[in-house]
Design a protein around this motif. Sequence first.
Motif, PDB file in Angstrom:
ATOM      1  N   MET A  42     -22.044 -35.029  81.762  1.00  0.00           N
ATOM      2  CA  MET A  42     -22.753 -34.850  83.031  1.00  0.00           C
ATOM      3  C   MET A  42     -22.165 -33.646  83.792  1.00  0.00           C
ATOM      4  SD  MET A  42     -23.209 -37.759  85.925  1.00  0.00           S
ATOM      5  CE  MET A  42     -23.637 -37.386  87.595  1.00  0.00           C
ATOM      6  N   ALA A  43     -20.857 -33.558  83.809  1.00  0.00           N
ATOM      7  CA  ALA A  43     -20.196 -32.443  84.488  1.00  0.00           C
ATOM      8  C   ALA A  43     -20.549 -31.122  83.806  1.00  0.00           C
ATOM      9  CB  ALA A  43     -18.686 -32.655  84.488  1.00  0.00           C
ATOM     10  N   VAL A  44     -20.514 -31.093  82.489  1.00  0.00           N
ATOM     11  CA  VAL A  44     -20.855 -29.865  81.759  1.00  0.00           C
ATOM     12  C   VAL A  44     -22.278 -29.439  82.095  1.00  0.00           C
ATOM     13  CG1 VAL A  44     -21.293 -28.923  79.451  1.00  0.00           C
ATOM     14  CG2 VAL A  44     -19.196 -30.205  79.893  1.00  0.00           C
ATOM     15  N   PHE A  45     -23.186 -30.389  82.142  1.00  0.00           N
ATOM     16  CA  PHE A  45     -24.583 -30.084  82.465  1.00  0.00           C
ATOM     17  C   PHE A  45     -24.704 -29.440  83.845  1.00  0.00           C
ATOM     18  CE2 PHE A  45     -28.552 -31.384  84.567  1.00  0.00           C
ATOM     19  CZ  PHE A  45     -29.473 -30.739  83.747  1.00  0.00           C
ATOM     20  N   PHE A  46     -24.118 -30.072  84.871  1.00  0.00           N
ATOM     21  CA  PHE A  46     -24.267 -29.569  86.233  1.00  0.00           C
ATOM     22  C   PHE A  46     -23.470 -28.294  86.492  1.00  0.00           C
ATOM     23  CE2 PHE A  46     -25.763 -33.935  87.248  1.00  0.00           C
ATOM     24  CZ  PHE A  46     -26.976 -33.573  87.808  1.00  0.00           C
ATOM     25  N   PHE A  47     -22.391 -28.081  85.751  1.00  0.00           N
ATOM     26  CA  PHE A  47     -21.566 -26.901  85.967  1.00  0.00           C
ATOM     27  C   PHE A  47     -22.018 -25.709  85.128  1.00  0.00           C
ATOM     28  CE2 PHE A  47     -17.603 -29.693  86.990  1.00  0.00           C
ATOM     29  CZ  PHE A  47     -18.253 -30.199  88.097  1.00  0.00           C
ATOM     30  N   SER A  48     -22.806 -25.949  84.118  1.00  0.00           N
ATOM     31  CA  SER A  48     -23.182 -24.914  83.158  1.00  0.00           C
ATOM     32  C   SER A  48     -24.236 -23.955  83.712  1.00  0.00           C
ATOM     33  CB  SER A  48     -23.731 -25.566  81.890  1.00  0.00           C
ATOM     34  OG  SER A  48     -24.226 -24.575  81.019  1.00  0.00           O
ATOM     35  N   PRO A  49     -24.046 -22.657  83.485  1.00  0.00           N
ATOM     36  CA  PRO A  49     -25.069 -21.690  83.895  1.00  0.00           C
ATOM     37  C   PRO A  49     -26.249 -21.635  82.911  1.00  0.00           C
ATOM     38  CG  PRO A  49     -23.215 -20.553  82.917  1.00  0.00           C
ATOM     39  CD  PRO A  49     -22.840 -22.012  82.987  1.00  0.00           C
ATOM     40  N   TYR A  50     -26.138 -22.319  81.803  1.00  0.00           N
ATOM     41  CA  TYR A  50     -27.180 -22.277  80.769  1.00  0.00           C
ATOM     42  C   TYR A  50     -28.389 -23.143  81.102  1.00  0.00           C
ATOM     43  CZ  TYR A  50     -23.544 -19.912  78.221  1.00  0.00           C
ATOM     44  OH  TYR A  50     -22.575 -19.021  77.853  1.00  0.00           O
ATOM     45  N   PHE A  51     -28.215 -24.070  82.025  1.00  0.00           N
ATOM     46  CA  PHE A  51     -29.339 -24.917  82.429  1.00  0.00           C
ATOM     47  C   PHE A  51     -29.894 -24.380  83.745  1.00  0.00           C
ATOM     48  CE2 PHE A  51     -26.641 -27.641  79.834  1.00  0.00           C
ATOM     49  CZ  PHE A  51     -27.558 -28.085  78.892  1.00  0.00           C
ATOM     50  N   SER A  52     -31.195 -24.432  83.885  1.00  0.00           N
ATOM     51  CA  SER A  52     -31.835 -23.873  85.078  1.00  0.00           C
ATOM     52  C   SER A  52     -31.625 -24.766  86.302  1.00  0.00           C
ATOM     53  CB  SER A  52     -33.340 -23.695  84.829  1.00  0.00           C
ATOM     54  OG  SER A  52     -33.977 -24.964  84.832  1.00  0.00           O
ATOM     55  N   THR A  53     -31.835 -24.160  87.437  1.00  0.00           N
ATOM     56  CA  THR A  53     -31.744 -24.894  88.703  1.00  0.00           C
ATOM     57  C   THR A  53     -32.760 -26.028  88.733  1.00  0.00           C
ATOM     58  OG1 THR A  53     -30.981 -22.899  89.825  1.00  0.00           O
ATOM     59  CG2 THR A  53     -31.913 -24.620  91.207  1.00  0.00           C
ATOM     60  N   ASP A  54     -33.966 -25.764  88.238  1.00  0.00           N
ATOM     61  CA  ASP A  54     -35.002 -26.801  88.221  1.00  0.00           C
ATOM     62  C   ASP A  54     -34.605 -27.972  87.334  1.00  0.00           C
ATOM     63  OD1 ASP A  54     -36.606 -25.436  89.995  1.00  0.00           O
ATOM     64  OD2 ASP A  54     -37.729 -24.399  88.412  1.00  0.00           O
ATOM     65  N   GLU A  55     -33.994 -27.689  86.179  1.00  0.00           N
ATOM     66  CA  GLU A  55     -33.545 -28.771  85.285  1.00  0.00           C
ATOM     67  C   GLU A  55     -32.478 -29.619  85.969  1.00  0.00           C
ATOM     68  OE1 GLU A  55     -33.866 -27.165  80.739  1.00  0.00           O
ATOM     69  OE2 GLU A  55     -32.460 -26.085  82.057  1.00  0.00           O
ATOM     70  N   LYS A  56     -31.583 -28.968  86.662  1.00  0.00           N
ATOM     71  CA  LYS A  56     -30.502 -29.691  87.350  1.00  0.00           C
ATOM     72  C   LYS A  56     -31.044 -30.524  88.519  1.00  0.00           C
ATOM     73  CE  LYS A  56     -26.993 -26.320  86.083  1.00  0.00           C
ATOM     74  NZ  LYS A  56     -26.036 -25.316  86.559  1.00  0.00           N
ATOM     75  N   LYS A  57     -31.980 -29.960  89.270  1.00  0.00           N
ATOM     76  CA  LYS A  57     -32.581 -30.710  90.382  1.00  0.00           C
ATOM     77  C   LYS A  57     -33.337 -31.923  89.865  1.00  0.00           C
ATOM     78  CE  LYS A  57     -33.434 -27.323  93.996  1.00  0.00           C
ATOM     79  NZ  LYS A  57     -34.508 -26.623  94.714  1.00  0.00           N
ATOM     80  N   SER A  58     -34.056 -31.722  88.776  1.00  0.00           N
ATOM     81  CA  SER A  58     -34.798 -32.828  88.172  1.00  0.00           C
ATOM     82  C   SER A  58     -33.843 -33.928  87.713  1.00  0.00           C
ATOM     83  CB  SER A  58     -35.627 -32.302  86.998  1.00  0.00           C
ATOM     84  OG  SER A  58     -36.282 -33.357  86.344  1.00  0.00           O
ATOM     85  N   ALA A  59     -32.735 -33.526  87.114  1.00  0.00           N
ATOM     86  CA  ALA A  59     -31.732 -34.499  86.661  1.00  0.00           C
ATOM     87  C   ALA A  59     -31.117 -35.241  87.848  1.00  0.00           C
ATOM     88  CB  ALA A  59     -30.651 -33.803  85.853  1.00  0.00           C
ATOM     89  N   LEU A  60     -30.893 -34.547  88.946  1.00  0.00           N
ATOM     90  CA  LEU A  60     -30.371 -35.198  90.158  1.00  0.00           C
ATOM     91  C   LEU A  60     -31.318 -36.286  90.630  1.00  0.00           C
ATOM     92  CD1 LEU A  60     -28.983 -32.344  92.458  1.00  0.00           C
ATOM     93  CD2 LEU A  60     -27.694 -34.222  91.458  1.00  0.00           C
ATOM     94  N   LYS A  61     -32.601 -35.962  90.692  1.00  0.00           N
ATOM     95  CA  LYS A  61     -33.588 -36.926  91.183  1.00  0.00           C
ATOM     96  C   LYS A  61     -33.704 -38.133  90.261  1.00  0.00           C
ATOM     97  CE  LYS A  61     -36.170 -33.559  93.785  1.00  0.00           C
ATOM     98  NZ  LYS A  61     -37.201 -32.548  93.756  1.00  0.00           N
ATOM     99  N   ARG A  62     -33.576 -37.888  88.941  1.00  0.00           N
ATOM    100  CA  ARG A  62     -33.669 -39.006  87.994  1.00  0.00           C
ATOM    101  C   ARG A  62     -32.405 -39.871  87.977  1.00  0.00           C
ATOM    102  NH1 ARG A  62     -35.373 -34.941  84.386  1.00  0.00           N
ATOM    103  NH2 ARG A  62     -33.391 -35.209  83.306  1.00  0.00           N
ATOM    104  N   SER A  63     -31.262 -39.251  88.195  1.00  0.00           N
ATOM    105  CA  SER A  63     -30.012 -39.998  88.047  1.00  0.00           C
ATOM    106  C   SER A  63     -29.514 -40.638  89.343  1.00  0.00           C
ATOM    107  CB  SER A  63     -28.917 -39.099  87.464  1.00  0.00           C
ATOM    108  OG  SER A  63     -28.675 -38.007  88.312  1.00  0.00           O
ATOM    109  N   ILE A  64     -29.959 -40.140  90.479  1.00  0.00           N
ATOM    110  CA  ILE A  64     -29.483 -40.684  91.754  1.00  0.00           C
ATOM    111  C   ILE A  64     -30.663 -41.282  92.505  1.00  0.00           C
ATOM    112  CG2 ILE A  64     -28.359 -40.170  93.932  1.00  0.00           C
ATOM    113  CD1 ILE A  64     -27.015 -37.813  92.569  1.00  0.00           C
ATOM    114  N   GLU A  65     -30.608 -42.599  92.660  1.00  0.00           N
ATOM    115  CA  GLU A  65     -31.670 -43.298  93.378  1.00  0.00           C
ATOM    116  C   GLU A  65     -31.120 -43.913  94.648  1.00  0.00           C
ATOM    117  OE1 GLU A  65     -33.599 -46.147  90.898  1.00  0.00           O
ATOM    118  OE2 GLU A  65     -33.922 -44.715  89.281  1.00  0.00           O
TER     119      GLU A  65
END
Length: 177
Positions: A42-65
């Motif tokens: 999870m940390a690698v995903f959010f810290f990585s520059p290889y994933f887009s901002t939109d992918e990270k925002k989408s993951a935030l919305k799915r993982s935090i309710e």
Amino acid sequence: MEEVAQVYARALFEVAMEHDRLDEIHDELDQFAAALNDHRQMAVFFFSPYFSTDEKKSALKRSIEGADPAFMNFLEALVERHRMPVVFRIRSEFEALYDQEKKLLPVQITSAVALDEKTIESIGDRISERTGQKVELSSKVDPDLIGGIVLRVGNVILDASIRNRLNQLRKTVAQAA
């Protein structure tokens, strides 16, 4: 990075105070940082520059309710500005602001042997009386102390251990020789 963390922590703190949600946002920040710490992927995903901002925002919305909307906006701002790697320092800075606001004073008691609860509470009560702050007590055992105790009150260390006294005596004898 330290200044960045201070700016973001102060901003989140002020929003939390403004919305009267300090305790909730404190807990949510702590839980989020703990989850990043516990789940390397999870940390690698959010810290990585290889994933887009939109992918990270989408993951935030799915993982935090159910999180506070202000906290979610804060996390999204971190993602947008590529500041997510600073989240652990932000948590530390926020924790300091929170403790100051709540007049909490962290006190750690280290002793050579386990102390009974009454003794620990008595030490905490005395520190609380003298400082006028609510004391957050923790204790641990370190047999290397030989005897006595070491108190960490906020950023101050009071070392009344036998190990410390022996070290001081050793230094005095070495200087005299």
